[in-house]
Design a protein around this motif. Structure first.
Motif: not given
Length: 489
Positions: A112, A114-115, A124-126, A174, A198, A200, A248, A250
């Motif tokens: 994902s 994320d933001s 931010t990436m997972t 995680h 995750t 950033t 994915i 946004l």
């Protein structure tokens, strides 16, 4: 004569005989007992031989099933460390220490995005980060070439690559419900090391075309301690090493593409390092900013043009309209800049908003000019009337007092006045003096003359600047929009 026997523990056959001469001399009762005893021995010996044969057959069948379905590595009764010989090697050093650089392949699956933060300039990436290398110290015997899978507890006891994220601000592995780490070891020493992370990281963004911009961000991976002479970091399958989830998305951006690159990074104090890049391009959705920024600004500019059609003597109406539009434009500009970083260059949205603000401000200045010129003109007319208070040389003239607000009924009522009617002296100071020349014409001709004179005065109330502004302001703003959207879209 009777015989009885059985197989002994050593595999021999033991037999028992009852001699005939002895039995012939024994009494009948004793012979019967001896016969029963020999029969019992014979039955027991046969049961023992059958039980031994059945047990040997079961052992052979069980061993055949065991060899067919199970690998000895899967049912090792000792410790895993003993099977992998972890205690027999020094895992503080890399594999093939002192030799050529160990190749470490990497592939990534993005779970994902994320933001994206414009204020902090980061994302931010997972993702799932996987490493592939070969360590012969972890090889083990296996008859079926099957791998062994472990969790994160074994990672602390063996050597793993020290990959980190360059320019990262925050990152974590995680740990729900346990540490999301997987280690898979193959019999020939190949290792797969996977983690769920995750991160950033920083993204250098260019907002010169905001909000009609596209941003390219990169996530960089590099070995922290090992230079390219000790560890060769590479994408395991080229561009196929990076995989993304199709879901994915946004809210503000359209993800255009993901791709991978690699290059060498140089540090003056430590040397050259292999660095891997995960690049992705984002294009911003414009519809949100059209609704929240561009449309309100355009409406405020159009609202400021309404003052050009309001009577120039209606000072409160035109002033309040101009101030309201100016303050509204200021609020829009402040709201847009509050959600943006404080960059030192001009953004595309700044150009549009500030040009719109200038148009609104010019409409206020336009009325200030109109009001000033009107005041100057009235002052000149007042001085002229003071110098020439009467209509000299005009026969049969008469003077009337009008307050400047004309109507057709008022104009028609002018025809009823006679030549001998006089105007009180007190009203001359507060009213506008209108000189009407009366002749001996009929009443109808006098009405037409009065109507034309009143219409001329009403036309003169609309200043020439307002007339030109009604055309110049909209035309100029439309021309600006054509140039703006053709350049930035």
């Amino acid at each position: 004569m009777f015989k009885a026997g059985w197989t002994g523990a050593a595999g021999g056959y033991w037999s028992a005989e009852c001699p005939a001469p002895v039995t012939s001399r024994m009494p009948y009762f004793a012979k019967l007992l001896l016969l029963i005893f020999c029969l019992v021995l014979l039955v027991e010996s046969r049961k023992h031989r059958r039980r031994r044969w059945t047990s040997q057959l079961e052992v052979q069948r069980a061993s055949h099933i065991y060899k067919k379905n199970h690998d000895v590595t899967k049912t090792w009764k000792g410790k895993t460390e003993q099977l992998l010989r972890v205690d027999d090697h020094d895992f503080t050093m890399r594999p093939a220490f002192g030799g050529p650089a160990i190749p470490v392949g990497v592939d990534v699956q993005v779970e994902s995005l994320d933001s994206i933060s414009e204020v902090d300039m980061d994302f931010t990436m997972t993702l799932y980060l996987r490493h592939y290398w070969k360590d012969e110290r972890l090889s083990f015997p296996s008859t079926t070439n099957k791998s062994m899978t472990f969790d994160g507890r074994l990672v602390k006891k063996i050597w793993v690559p020290d990959v980190f994220f360059v320019h990262s601000k925050r990152s974590f592995i995680h740990d729900t419900t346990t540490d999301n780490i997987m280690l898979r070891v193959f019999p020939d020493g190949h290792v797969l090391y996977s983690m769920r992370i995750t991160v950033t990281a920083m993204c250098n963004m260019d907002f010169s075309r905001f909000p009609l911009d596209s941003q390219t961000c990169s996530l960089e991976l590099e070995s922290y301690a090992y230079t390219d002479e000790d560890l060769m970091l590479y994408w395991k399958n080229g561009n196929e090493s990076l995989k993304t989830d199709e879901k994915i998305s946004l809210s503000q951006f359209l993800i255009q593409k993901f791709h991978t690159t690699s290059r060498l990074a140089f540090y003056s104090s430590t040397g050259w390092y292999n660095r891997l890049y995960i690049n992705f391009t984002l294009r911003r959705h414009i519809f949100f900013f059209l609704l929240q920024t561009y449309f309100p600004a355009t409406l405020m500019v159009m609202l400021s043009w309404v003052s050009f059609w309001i009577d120039r003597r209606a000072v409160p109406a035109r002033v309040s309209l101009g101030i309201t539009t100016v303050l509204t434009m200021s609020t829009i500009i402040t709201g847009v800049n509050a959600s943006m970083p404080r960059v030192s260059y001009i953004k595309a949205v700044d150009i549009y908003l500030w040009v719109s603000f200038v148009f609104v401000f010019l409409s206020v200045l336009e009325y200030a000019a109109v009001n000033y010129l009107t005041t100057v003109q009235e002052r000149k007319e007042r001085k002229l009337r003071e110098r020439f208070p009467c209509t000299c040389g005009i026969p049969h003239a008469k003077t009337m007092m009008l307050d400047g607000n004309y109507s057709e009924s008022d104009a028609n009522s002018l025809a009823g006045y006679t030549r001998n009617q006089m105007v009180p002296e007190e009203e001359k100071q507060e009213k506008m003096v209108v000189h009407l020349t009366m002749s001996n014409e009929s009443n109808s001709s006098r009405k037409r003359g009065l109507k034309g004179h009143v219409g001329l005065r009403i036309i003169q109330n609309t200043h020439a600047i307002d007339k030109y502004s009604r055309l110049i302001f909209p035309g100029t703003y439309i021309f600006f929009n054509l140039i703006y959207w053709s350049v930035f879209s």
